[in-house]
Design a protein around this motif. Sequence first.
Motif, PDB file in Angstrom:
ATOM      1  N   ALA A 107       9.841  -7.365 -15.366  1.00 40.45           N
ATOM      2  CA  ALA A 107       8.767  -8.076 -14.674  1.00 40.45           C
ATOM      3  C   ALA A 107       8.731  -7.719 -13.189  1.00 40.45           C
ATOM      4  CB  ALA A 107       8.916  -9.586 -14.857  1.00 40.45           C
ATOM      5  N   THR A 108       9.888  -7.577 -12.563  1.00 43.25           N
ATOM      6  CA  THR A 108       9.897  -7.252 -11.127  1.00 43.25           C
ATOM      7  C   THR A 108       9.371  -5.849 -10.855  1.00 43.25           C
ATOM      8  OG1 THR A 108      12.245  -6.711 -11.343  1.00 43.25           O
ATOM      9  CG2 THR A 108      11.686  -8.900 -10.449  1.00 43.25           C
ATOM     10  N   ASP A 109       9.485  -4.939 -11.812  1.00 43.77           N
ATOM     11  CA  ASP A 109       8.890  -3.606 -11.661  1.00 43.77           C
ATOM     12  C   ASP A 109       7.373  -3.727 -11.544  1.00 43.77           C
ATOM     13  OD1 ASP A 109      11.499  -2.713 -12.243  1.00 43.77           O
ATOM     14  OD2 ASP A 109      10.981  -2.221 -14.321  1.00 43.77           O
ATOM     15  N   VAL A 110       6.822  -4.633 -12.372  1.00 46.94           N
ATOM     16  CA  VAL A 110       5.378  -4.839 -12.402  1.00 46.94           C
ATOM     17  C   VAL A 110       4.914  -5.539 -11.127  1.00 46.94           C
ATOM     18  CG1 VAL A 110       3.525  -6.050 -13.636  1.00 46.94           C
ATOM     19  CG2 VAL A 110       5.224  -4.724 -14.898  1.00 46.94           C
ATOM     20  N   TRP A 111       5.636  -6.572 -10.701  1.00 51.64           N
ATOM     21  CA  TRP A 111       5.258  -7.236  -9.446  1.00 51.64           C
ATOM     22  C   TRP A 111       5.268  -6.229  -8.295  1.00 51.64           C
ATOM     23  CZ3 TRP A 111       2.589 -11.366  -9.491  1.00 51.64           C
ATOM     24  CH2 TRP A 111       2.795 -12.359 -10.452  1.00 51.64           C
ATOM     25  N   ALA A 112       6.271  -5.371  -8.264  1.00 50.60           N
ATOM     26  CA  ALA A 112       6.321  -4.342  -7.223  1.00 50.60           C
ATOM     27  C   ALA A 112       5.147  -3.373  -7.362  1.00 50.60           C
ATOM     28  CB  ALA A 112       7.649  -3.592  -7.287  1.00 50.60           C
ATOM     29  N   GLY A 113       4.743  -3.089  -8.595  1.00 46.96           N
ATOM     30  CA  GLY A 113       3.588  -2.218  -8.818  1.00 46.96           C
ATOM     31  C   GLY A 113       2.300  -2.823  -8.278  1.00 46.96           C
ATOM     32  N   TYR A 114       2.138  -4.146  -8.446  1.00 54.49           N
ATOM     33  CA  TYR A 114       0.957  -4.807  -7.875  1.00 54.49           C
ATOM     34  C   TYR A 114       0.955  -4.674  -6.354  1.00 54.49           C
ATOM     35  CZ  TYR A 114       0.378  -7.242 -12.416  1.00 54.49           C
ATOM     36  OH  TYR A 114       0.205  -7.557 -13.744  1.00 54.49           O
ATOM     37  N   MET A 115       2.094  -4.947  -5.739  1.00 49.81           N
ATOM     38  CA  MET A 115       2.177  -4.840  -4.270  1.00 49.81           C
ATOM     39  C   MET A 115       1.950  -3.401  -3.814  1.00 49.81           C
ATOM     40  SD  MET A 115       5.215  -7.496  -3.258  1.00 49.81           S
ATOM     41  CE  MET A 115       6.353  -7.112  -4.584  1.00 49.81           C
ATOM     42  N   ASN A 116       2.568  -2.474  -4.527  1.00 49.08           N
ATOM     43  CA  ASN A 116       2.389  -1.058  -4.217  1.00 49.08           C
ATOM     44  C   ASN A 116       0.923  -0.646  -4.331  1.00 49.08           C
ATOM     45  OD1 ASN A 116       4.493   0.536  -3.396  1.00 49.08           O
ATOM     46  ND2 ASN A 116       4.811   1.513  -5.366  1.00 49.08           N
ATOM     47  N   GLY A 117       0.299  -1.057  -5.433  1.00 46.99           N
ATOM     48  CA  GLY A 117      -1.100  -0.700  -5.651  1.00 46.99           C
ATOM     49  C   GLY A 117      -1.993  -1.211  -4.535  1.00 46.99           C
ATOM     50  N   ALA A 118      -1.747  -2.441  -4.090  1.00 44.56           N
ATOM     51  CA  ALA A 118      -2.556  -3.014  -3.007  1.00 44.56           C
ATOM     52  C   ALA A 118      -2.342  -2.251  -1.705  1.00 44.56           C
ATOM     53  CB  ALA A 118      -2.217  -4.493  -2.826  1.00 44.56           C
ATOM     54  N   THR A 119      -1.099  -1.982  -1.383  1.00 44.48           N
ATOM     55  CA  THR A 119      -0.791  -1.280  -0.133  1.00 44.48           C
ATOM     56  C   THR A 119      -1.325   0.142  -0.145  1.00 44.48           C
ATOM     57  OG1 THR A 119       1.191  -2.618   0.163  1.00 44.48           O
ATOM     58  CG2 THR A 119       1.092  -0.543   1.380  1.00 44.48           C
ATOM     59  N   LEU A 120      -1.053   0.856  -1.230  1.00 40.21           N
ATOM     60  CA  LEU A 120      -1.476   2.259  -1.289  1.00 40.21           C
ATOM     61  C   LEU A 120      -2.993   2.394  -1.391  1.00 40.21           C
ATOM     62  CD1 LEU A 120       1.425   3.632  -3.497  1.00 40.21           C
ATOM     63  CD2 LEU A 120       1.067   3.971  -1.031  1.00 40.21           C
ATOM     64  N   PHE A 121      -3.654   1.453  -2.093  1.00 43.27           N
ATOM     65  CA  PHE A 121      -5.118   1.494  -2.113  1.00 43.27           C
ATOM     66  C   PHE A 121      -5.665   1.301  -0.706  1.00 43.27           C
ATOM     67  CE2 PHE A 121      -9.159  -0.770  -2.003  1.00 43.27           C
ATOM     68  CZ  PHE A 121      -9.976   0.205  -2.546  1.00 43.27           C
ATOM     69  N   SER A 122      -5.110   0.372   0.027  1.00 38.41           N
ATOM     70  CA  SER A 122      -5.571   0.113   1.394  1.00 38.41           C
ATOM     71  C   SER A 122      -5.431   1.364   2.267  1.00 38.41           C
ATOM     72  CB  SER A 122      -4.776  -1.051   1.996  1.00 38.41           C
ATOM     73  OG  SER A 122      -5.174  -1.282   3.314  1.00 38.41           O
ATOM     74  N   LEU A 123      -4.309   2.017   2.166  1.00 37.76           N
ATOM     75  CA  LEU A 123      -4.105   3.247   2.940  1.00 37.76           C
ATOM     76  C   LEU A 123      -5.072   4.346   2.501  1.00 37.76           C
ATOM     77  CD1 LEU A 123      -0.196   3.306   3.001  1.00 37.76           C
ATOM     78  CD2 LEU A 123      -1.740   2.806   4.934  1.00 37.76           C
ATOM     79  N   PHE A 124      -5.236   4.482   1.202  1.00 35.36           N
ATOM     80  CA  PHE A 124      -6.130   5.507   0.657  1.00 35.36           C
ATOM     81  C   PHE A 124      -7.575   5.246   1.065  1.00 35.36           C
ATOM     82  CE2 PHE A 124      -9.043   6.742  -2.795  1.00 35.36           C
ATOM     83  CZ  PHE A 124      -8.849   8.120  -2.788  1.00 35.36           C
ATOM     84  N   ALA A 125      -8.036   4.024   0.861  1.00 34.19           N
ATOM     85  CA  ALA A 125      -9.456   3.696   1.072  1.00 34.19           C
ATOM     86  C   ALA A 125      -9.876   3.784   2.531  1.00 34.19           C
ATOM     87  CB  ALA A 125      -9.748   2.303   0.528  1.00 34.19           C
ATOM     88  N   THR A 126      -8.940   3.679   3.443  1.00 33.62           N
ATOM     89  CA  THR A 126      -9.293   3.724   4.873  1.00 33.62           C
ATOM     90  C   THR A 126      -9.058   5.087   5.507  1.00 33.62           C
ATOM     91  OG1 THR A 126      -7.106   2.861   5.469  1.00 33.62           O
ATOM     92  CG2 THR A 126      -8.901   1.250   5.193  1.00 33.62           C
ATOM     93  N   ALA A 127      -8.610   6.046   4.713  1.00 36.32           N
ATOM     94  CA  ALA A 127      -8.433   7.396   5.246  1.00 36.32           C
ATOM     95  C   ALA A 127      -9.802   7.984   5.582  1.00 36.32           C
ATOM     96  CB  ALA A 127      -7.707   8.274   4.236  1.00 36.32           C
ATOM     97  N   PRO A 128      -9.951   8.554   6.783  1.00 38.16           N
ATOM     98  CA  PRO A 128     -11.270   9.056   7.206  1.00 38.16           C
ATOM     99  C   PRO A 128     -11.904  10.064   6.255  1.00 38.16           C
ATOM    100  CG  PRO A 128      -9.715   9.091   9.030  1.00 38.16           C
ATOM    101  CD  PRO A 128      -8.924   8.735   7.801  1.00 38.16           C
ATOM    102  N   ASP A 129     -11.106  10.900   5.608  1.00 39.25           N
ATOM    103  CA  ASP A 129     -11.674  11.904   4.709  1.00 39.25           C
ATOM    104  C   ASP A 129     -12.026  11.332   3.332  1.00 39.25           C
ATOM    105  OD1 ASP A 129      -8.873  11.607   4.233  1.00 39.25           O
ATOM    106  OD2 ASP A 129      -8.822  13.543   3.201  1.00 39.25           O
TER     107      ASP A 129
END
Length: 181
Positions: free
Chosen positions: A116-138
């Motif tokens: 379960a903690t792998d999945v919780w970490a995946g949710y947090m990771n997904g949110a953080t990495l999406f934020s970084l990806f979506a705001t990249a200028p390119d």
Amino acid sequence: MLEDFSCAAGFRLDAERAPHLAALLERMKDFIKPTVSAEKKYWHRSRPFVQMPDAPLCLARPPGEKPSFAYPSGHTTDGWATALLLARLLPDRAASIMERGRIFGESRVVCGVHWATDVWAGYMNGATLFSLFATAPDVTPLFGAAQADITALQKAPAAPNPAACRAEHDAAMFSPLTQVP
């Protein structure tokens, strides 16, 4: 993975009919993978079926396959980031889309391939990495082309599989991550 969100979107998400959306998702996956791989190598946590070899799995492991590390869940990271991307493009369907993203992660626990903690970490990771990806200028300009694909799909929608949609809805009523034994 795109088609897995069709019920949540309310129409079939077809990569062939939405090439810009598919390309954006593929680019995001390429952005996410190196980070998740580095995290898995850092934590080197065994999967449940490695520590409990007699535990049931949803799918049989191919003989001789060397399991990758469990923490954080890469499938959950990808699924949650995909849900966030689709919710941005389909804000009126955001609740259903995020629910589907949640189920995507939970299936990893149900199938015995993650803790379960792998999945919780995946949710947090997904949110953080999406934020970084979506705001990249390119990347930011690519959302317009993906939105055009979504609009085109909505104009001539194909219905998702009703039985699959019912099963997803039923699965959403129970979370293995919040149940106390």
